[in-house]
Design an enzyme around this catalytic site. Structure first.
Site, PDB file in Angstrom:
ATOM      1  N   ASP A   1       8.328 -12.372  -1.908  1.00 43.29           N
ATOM      2  CA  ASP A   1       7.492 -11.244  -2.361  1.00 43.29           C
ATOM      3  C   ASP A   1       7.825 -10.084  -2.247  1.00 43.29           C
ATOM      4  OD1 ASP A   1       5.582 -14.136  -3.408  1.00 43.29           O
ATOM      5  OD2 ASP A   1       5.353 -14.097  -1.442  1.00 43.29           O
TER       6      ASP A   1
ATOM      7  N   ASP B   1      13.074 -10.483   2.012  1.00 47.62           N
ATOM      8  CA  ASP B   1      11.744 -10.339   1.951  1.00 47.62           C
ATOM      9  C   ASP B   1      11.718 -11.647   1.203  1.00 47.62           C
ATOM     10  OD1 ASP B   1       8.372 -11.358   2.313  1.00 47.62           O
ATOM     11  OD2 ASP B   1       8.215  -9.818   1.191  1.00 47.62           O
TER      12      ASP B   1
ATOM     13  N   ASP C   1      10.136  -4.902   1.453  1.00 50.94           N
ATOM     14  CA  ASP C   1       9.131  -3.896   0.444  1.00 50.94           C
ATOM     15  C   ASP C   1       8.191  -3.839   0.795  1.00 50.94           C
ATOM     16  OD1 ASP C   1       8.128  -6.900   0.577  1.00 50.94           O
ATOM     17  OD2 ASP C   1       6.563  -5.771  -1.715  1.00 50.94           O
TER      18      ASP C   1
END
Length: 344
Positions: A29, A27, A226
């Protein structure tokens, strides 16, 4: 820690995750960057993993930017990348739409350039108005300056019977100043106005997983993210191991309270976790040990004793919280235990 403790994990027994898995599905961001700036240790860790032979692919639910723009940004941050290394939810939703409408069909775009480019790649024609006779509505993150009138155009078309597709439904997006509304918040605006439900492509749903595997050809992938409700849930749904890093949306307390579908295979503070193996959590009689820490459930609280690395303490606490005694950490007081290991 991990949702399948009886299985031998490739990243255990000292084997670095970058050696145990052939491809990292990362991922962006909250993992590689936040607010456009590289997260501490990300560039160096990814460079070391890549130099060791691990393929790096960047998988993002953010549909705003094109793969070319994302790759250029990563390269500027010291993480060399090609457009082919980037997979976006815009690409996944464009494929989903193309499978349901005729070639050359018009699609009303509520989003940014990344979504337009992805639709053109599939032979579809982006348009801007409900009066342009679209056969589908595609909604993706359009940035903080998305005009309110774009939501109105979507509503007009959807209420007229045009099918609605969304790149993703992440309610929030991490930035340099904190957590901001994501595409999911914008989707809610259109849902409220129309009463309709979109077909969604992004993580954690199958269209995004399919797009990623088609574009990377990964055989032993490791999802790195995250967010529990997109990255980790999507990995579990696809039968893929995962690494949660604590540099974005999810914090330690949220991890302890995670339901089974949200639990990662591994957890670490940041992307340096790719460069090492992770110690197994040893289950004892109503207690769990990792490194120098031993965790257990006592009454309505998690407790931990010992000393050592904070991540080992968190791994032991996760095992206790996710045990039968912990009942997935729901309602357990973890505050003092997290302070004890340095994460409170």
């Amino acid at each position: 820690m991990g949702q399948q403790p009886s299985r031998t994990r490739p990243g255990s027994s000292g084997t670095a995750l970058s050696e145990a898995y052939d491809t990292a599905l990362l991922d962006l961001d909250g993992v590689v960057y936040a607010g456009g700036e590289a997260i501490a240790h990300a560039a160096d860790a990814l460079g070391t993993a890549r130099d060791g032979g691990m393929h790096l692919a960047y998988v993002t639910n953010n549909a705003l930017r094109t793969p070319e723009a994302v790759a250029a940004h990563l390269t500027e941050l010291g993480v060399p990348a090609l457009p082919s290394d980037v997979i976006t939810s815009a690409q996944a939703v464009a494929r989903l739409i193309a499978e349901q409408v005729p070639a050359g069909a018009r699609v009303l775009v509520i989003g940014g350039e990344g979504l337009r480019v992805a639709l053109r790649e599939r032979g579809l024609v982006p348009v801007d108005s409900a009066e342009d006779s679209p056969v589908a509505v595609a909604q993706g993150y359009g940035g903080p300056d998305m005009p309110w009138g774009r939501f109105a155009e979507a509503s007009y078309a959807i209420r007229a019977g045009v099918p609605w597709f969304a790149s993703n439904t992440d309610l929030t997006i991490p930035g340099a100043r904190g957590i901001a509304p994501g595409n999911g918040a914008a989707v809610e605006v259109v849902r409220i106005a129309t009463g309709a439900e979109p077909q969604v492509a992004g993580k954690p749903l199958p269209p995004m997983h399919r797009e990623t595997i088609l574009r990377t050809g990964a055989r032993r992938p490791l999802v790195v993210g995250d967010r529990l409700d997109t990255d980790i849930e999507g990995a579990n749904a696809g039968g893929v191991d995962s690494l949660l890093v604590l540099t974005g949306v999810t914090d330690a307390a949220q991890l302890l309270a995670a339901e089974a579908k949200y639990r990662p295979t591994y957890v670490d503070a940041d992307l340096r976790g790719l460069l090492s193996g992770q110690p197994e959590v040893v289950a004892g009689e109503e207690q769990f040990t990792c490194g120098g820490w031993t965790a257990s459930v006592r009454g309505d609280a998690l407790t931990v004793e010992g000393e050592g690395r904070e991540m080992d303490g968190l791994r032991a606490l996760c095992a206790a919280a996710w045990s039968e005694a912990g009942v997935a950490g729901c309602g357990l007081d973890a505050g003092e235990a997290l302070k004890r290991v340095g994460l409170g």
